[in-house]
Design an enzyme around this catalytic site. Structure first.
Site, PDB file in Angstrom:
ATOM      1  N   TYR A   1      -6.534  -0.230   4.770  1.00 43.07           N
ATOM      2  CA  TYR A   1      -5.964  -1.561   4.662  1.00 43.07           C
ATOM      3  C   TYR A   1      -4.702  -1.666   5.524  1.00 43.07           C
ATOM      4  O   TYR A   1      -3.797  -0.830   5.443  1.00 43.07           O
ATOM      5  CB  TYR A   1      -5.633  -1.824   3.193  1.00 43.07           C
ATOM      6  CG  TYR A   1      -5.052  -3.191   2.963  1.00 43.07           C
ATOM      7  CD1 TYR A   1      -5.815  -4.336   3.163  1.00 43.07           C
ATOM      8  CD2 TYR A   1      -3.731  -3.344   2.570  1.00 43.07           C
ATOM      9  CE1 TYR A   1      -5.271  -5.580   2.972  1.00 43.07           C
ATOM     10  CE2 TYR A   1      -3.191  -4.600   2.371  1.00 43.07           C
ATOM     11  CZ  TYR A   1      -3.970  -5.710   2.579  1.00 43.07           C
ATOM     12  OH  TYR A   1      -3.432  -6.946   2.400  1.00 43.07           O
TER      13      TYR A   1
ATOM     14  N   ASP B   1      -7.213   5.086  -2.984  1.00 46.80           N
ATOM     15  CA  ASP B   1      -7.253   3.630  -3.138  1.00 46.80           C
ATOM     16  C   ASP B   1      -8.705   3.271  -3.434  1.00 46.80           C
ATOM     17  O   ASP B   1      -9.571   3.351  -2.564  1.00 46.80           O
ATOM     18  CB  ASP B   1      -6.749   2.958  -1.850  1.00 46.80           C
ATOM     19  CG  ASP B   1      -6.689   1.439  -1.975  1.00 46.80           C
ATOM     20  OD1 ASP B   1      -7.441   0.873  -2.787  1.00 46.80           O
ATOM     21  OD2 ASP B   1      -5.901   0.812  -1.232  1.00 46.80           O
TER      22      ASP B   1
END
Ligand SMILES: *Cc1c(COP(=O)(O)O)cnc(C)c1O
Length: 398
Positions: free
Chosen positions: A116, A188
């Site tokens: 990300y 994550d």
């Protein structure tokens, strides 16, 4: 019945019970609010709480530190991720930033290069300036992780499947590697959600989520989480949350709790739709390549099957001609051109200018994020309607 926790932590890992995940998501940590019997966790919109007397507390003193609505959510996410402690933040970046506070200037972290863009920006523009160092590697290749370890390496931070290239990292082997070195593995888990993957079971030390995505599920609120089972880390992490104050507000905690109730149903549908659409895209003449972990010829298909229970709802693809990108983004109508993912509404994203704009060009290109890459977060609509929308948009191209 599970007792309502009276503090900021779940005293017991409630997930050790026999309930299955689809029951847990529907019911949460506490089945009803014990005082009134309210089945929906009340929104405790109070910044502070009365003390019964000196040195006495109801367990709730001040909402930055602990709030009953947030506590219910924190216990619920801890159960879903098979952890012991859940901490809720105002958004995913708040959670990730708090995790990094476990480390000190001079420490080194190994990070998935394909991740990300906001995480990249946080690490490279802020923490690097405070004396932390980062190695960006393709963590789906375990030899690259091993080669990047230095004496001062304190953690490996991965996204798997990665964003947006859908590379899969071996969670267990990464954990073994960094544990031999005395460091932590941080995962994550936003893309698969706890419904499909539980990294703590595979040896991760800390799991983080952007709850804004699948957990909330409705594109209506931001939230972020970390979950872990380490008694020795809990006080430090809780203290960061309490001190920095990026905590989740009661109403946003309630929205996320409400979203989680349907996580199982939504994830099943996201996955089913994505499977259908990925195969359709793959057969389209204007599409060069589709990145989807559910393809049997995905390079880490076996690994995905061994460490996750599903493939999720995310697809990335290259169109053959970059000139198609603006046309597609303008022509889709049911699918919305917007940043974010994981909600009931299907969204199409152009990572180059949106989620990954903070990543330098050379690194972006080496990861595969070029000007022909589009990312689709497949919602829960009827898949044939979504395909018809894509087909119509493609007809405007060329
Ligand atoms: C969106 C996202 C984040 C950041 O979360 P916010 O809630 O937007 O702060 C972190 N990691 C991944 C994989 C994401 O998709």
């Amino acid at each position: 019945m599970i007792e309502k926790p009276t503090g900021s932590r779940a005293e017991e890992p409630h997930c050790s019970g026999t309930l299955s995940l689809d029951t847990l998501v529907a019911r949460g940590a506490t089945y009803f609010e014990p005082v009134t019997g309210a089945i929906s966790t009340p929104i405790y919109q109070s910044s502070t709480f009365r003390h019964p007397g000196l040195f006495e507390s109801t367990g709730f003193d001040y909402s930055r530190v602990v709030n009953p609505t947030r506590s219910e959510l924190e216990c619920t996410i801890a159960m879903l991720e098979h952890g012991k402690y859940g901490l809720a933040f105002a958004c995913g970046m708040g959670a990730i930033s708090a995790i990094i506070k476990l480390y000190k200037p001079g420490d080194h972290l190994i990070v998935s290069e394909d991740l990300y863009g906001g995480t990249y920006r946080l690490f490279s523009e802020y923490y690097a300036g405070y004396g932390f160092s980062f190695s960006w590697v393709d963590t789906s290749d375990i030899t690259q992780v091993e080669a990047a370890i230095r004496p001062e390496t304190k953690a490996v931070f991965i996204e798997t499947p990665s964003n947006p290239m859908m590379k899969v990292t071996d969670i267990q082997r990464c954990g073994e590697l960094i544990h031999r070195h005395g460091g932590h593995l941080i995962v994550d888990n936003t893309f698969l959600s706890p419904y499909f993957q539980n990294p703590l079971d595979l040896g991760a030390d800390i799991v983080t989520h952007s709850g804004t995505k699948y957990l909330g599920g409705h594109n209506d609120t931001l939230s972020g989480f970390m979950v872990h089972a380490r008694d020795e880390l809990e006080d430090r992490l809780r203290n960061v949350q309490r001190s920095e104050g990026a905590t989740l507000a009661p109403f946003d905690a309630w929205l996320t709790l409400r979203g989680i109730k349907t996580l199982a149903l939504r994830m099943e549908r996201h996955e089913k739709n994505a499977f259908r659409i990925a195969h359709w895209l793959r057969g389209h003449a204007r599409v060069e390549k589709v990145f989807y972990t559910g393809f049997e010829d995905h390079p880490q298909y076996q690994l995905s099957q061994s460490q996750a229970r599903g493939f999720g709802g995310m697809i990335s693809f290259y169109v053959r001609d970059a000139a198609d990108v603006p046309v597609l983004l303008k022509s889709v109508s049911l699918i919305l051109f917007a940043e974010s993912l994981g909600g009931v509404e299907s969204l199409i994203t152009y990572p180059l200018v949106q989620t990954h704009s903070a990543i330098p060009e050379a690194m972006r290109l080496s990861a595969g994020v070029n000007n022909r890459l589009l990312r689709l977060s497949v919602g829960i609509e009827n898949p044939e309607d979504l395909i018809a929308d894509l087909a119509a948009a493609f007809r405007h191209c060329g």
